[in-house]
Design an enzyme around this catalytic site. Structure first.
Site, mmCIF file in Angstrom:
data_model
loop_
_atom_site.group_PDB
_atom_site.id
_atom_site.type_symbol
_atom_site.label_atom_id
_atom_site.label_comp_id
_atom_site.label_asym_id
_atom_site.label_seq_id
_atom_site.Cartn_x
_atom_site.Cartn_y
_atom_site.Cartn_z
ATOM 1 C CE1 TYR A 180 -3.412 2.574 0.957
ATOM 2 C CE2 TYR A 180 -1.954 3.230 2.758
ATOM 3 C CZ TYR A 180 -3.095 3.541 2.281
ATOM 4 O OH TYR A 180 -3.587 4.539 2.374
ATOM 5 C CE LYS A 184 -3.182 5.611 -1.030
ATOM 6 N NZ LYS A 184 -4.290 6.423 -1.505
#
Ligand SMILES: NC(=O)c1ccc[n+]([C@@H]2O[C@H](COP(=O)([O-])OP(=O)(O)OC[C@H]3O[C@@H](n4cnc5c(N)ncnc54)[C@H](OP(=O)(O)O)[C@@H]3O)[C@@H](O)[C@H]2O)c1
Length: 283
Positions: A180, A184
């Site tokens: 994740y 990002k």
């Protein structure tokens, strides 16, 4: 009448309370979101709900841009998001808020070295995060920028995460959510590249982290997984001793929108990555 398009808007961010705003929510489940708007907001007339998965280029794409054969359109819904938005707004868009994101679960409770024990799962998870959080948003920005260029405000905001901050992560040994966080960080760079191209046209591209927000993402965690999470939350407290727990989505949305309204290309905010405080304090 300022127009806003928000992806992943199935929960709402409070923009439609001002009837001067035209708010377009882009969601994956249109009937469910329309029911929610009807039940909770009494079907406000300034809200429009469109349906698209941001990883589906053809669902986002305006028909006149479609190059035959370049992307499969077999699964494309009849509606497409750019053309529908243009119909609602008269061909412009003031604000694009890229909120939709994949908060992966496979990497949420173990550090990257442990994830490496299942290389196929790790690889698949990395690809999924990259597909939604990076590629989906790049398509979204490319396809909606023509409308943004014709708008007044010209602001494009990516909802990012402090988990992508290169100073915070090593300093406080925040080792969970690797895939994740990597995606990002990729999103932040995509935003910087869009800013590098479009700042001269007056378009603000910027990444904003909403803080730690309670959206129910850990409700199905096991006792052992909760132990990993509480270790991470202890690090959050070490970083920010005032931290008492996640904020509500409403308060996070207010903070992000306030940062967005204060920011501008002229003030040098183009391509930046900041928190809901408008700085590098993530919590
Ligand atoms: N919660 C936090 O503490 C926190 C902290 C930092 C950053 N963020 C960021 O804030 C944003 C919202 O997070 P959240 O906590 O509200 O997460 P969430 O509850 O998992 O919601 C994510 C939203 O993204 C949508 N979405 C996911 N994949 C999509 C796709 N392929 N196409 C279109 N929409 C898609 C989901 O749609 P469905 O409703 O159809 O599933 C949902 O509306 C995310 O970008 C997240 O990374 C959250």
């Amino acid at each position: 009448m300022p127009s806003y398009l928000i992806t992943g808007a199935s929960r709402g961010v409070g923009l439609s309370a001002d009837s001067n705003n035209t708010v377009i929510g882009l969601v994956r489940d249109k009937p469910a979101t329309e029911k929610k708007v009807k039940d909770e907001l009494h079907a406000r007339s300034n809200i429009y709900i469109l349906q698209a998965d941001i990883t589906s280029y053809s669902a986002l794409q305006a028909r006149h841009n479609q190059t035959p054969g370049s992307y499969s359109s077999t699964n494309a819904p009849k509606q497409n998001a750019v053309a529908e938005t243009a119909k609602i707004t008269g061909g412009t868009l003031d604000y694009l808020i890229a909120n939709a994101g994949l908060i992966s679960h496979f990497d949420a409770y173990d550090p990257i070295g442990v994830l490496g024990n299942q290389p196929e799962v790790l690889e698949q998870g990395l690809l999924e995060c990259f597909k939604v959080n990076v590629i989906g948003n790049i398509h979204l920005f490319n396809l909606f920028t023509p409308l943004i260029l014709k708008g007044q405000a010209k602001k494009v905001i990516a909802i990012s995460s402090g988990q992508a901050d290169l100073e915070l992560i090593p300093k406080f040994s925040i080792d969970l959510a690797a895939a994740y966080s990597i995606s990002k960080a990729g999103l932040n760079m995509a935003v910087a590249k869009f800013s590098a191209q479009y700042a001269k046209d007056g378009v603000l591209f910027m990444s904003i982290c909403p803080g730690v927000v309670e959206t129910g993402q850990f409700t199905s965690a096991t006792e052992e997984q909760m132990k990993s999470l509480s270790g991470m939350f202890a690090k959050f407290v070490e970083y920010a001793p005032h931290f008492k727990g996640p904020s509500t989505p409403e308060s996070a949305a207010r903070d992000v929108i306030s940062v967005m309204h204060k920011a501008s290309v002229e003030k040098g905010d183009g391509g930046s990555f900041v928190s809901h405080f408008g700085n590098k304090q993530w919590i």
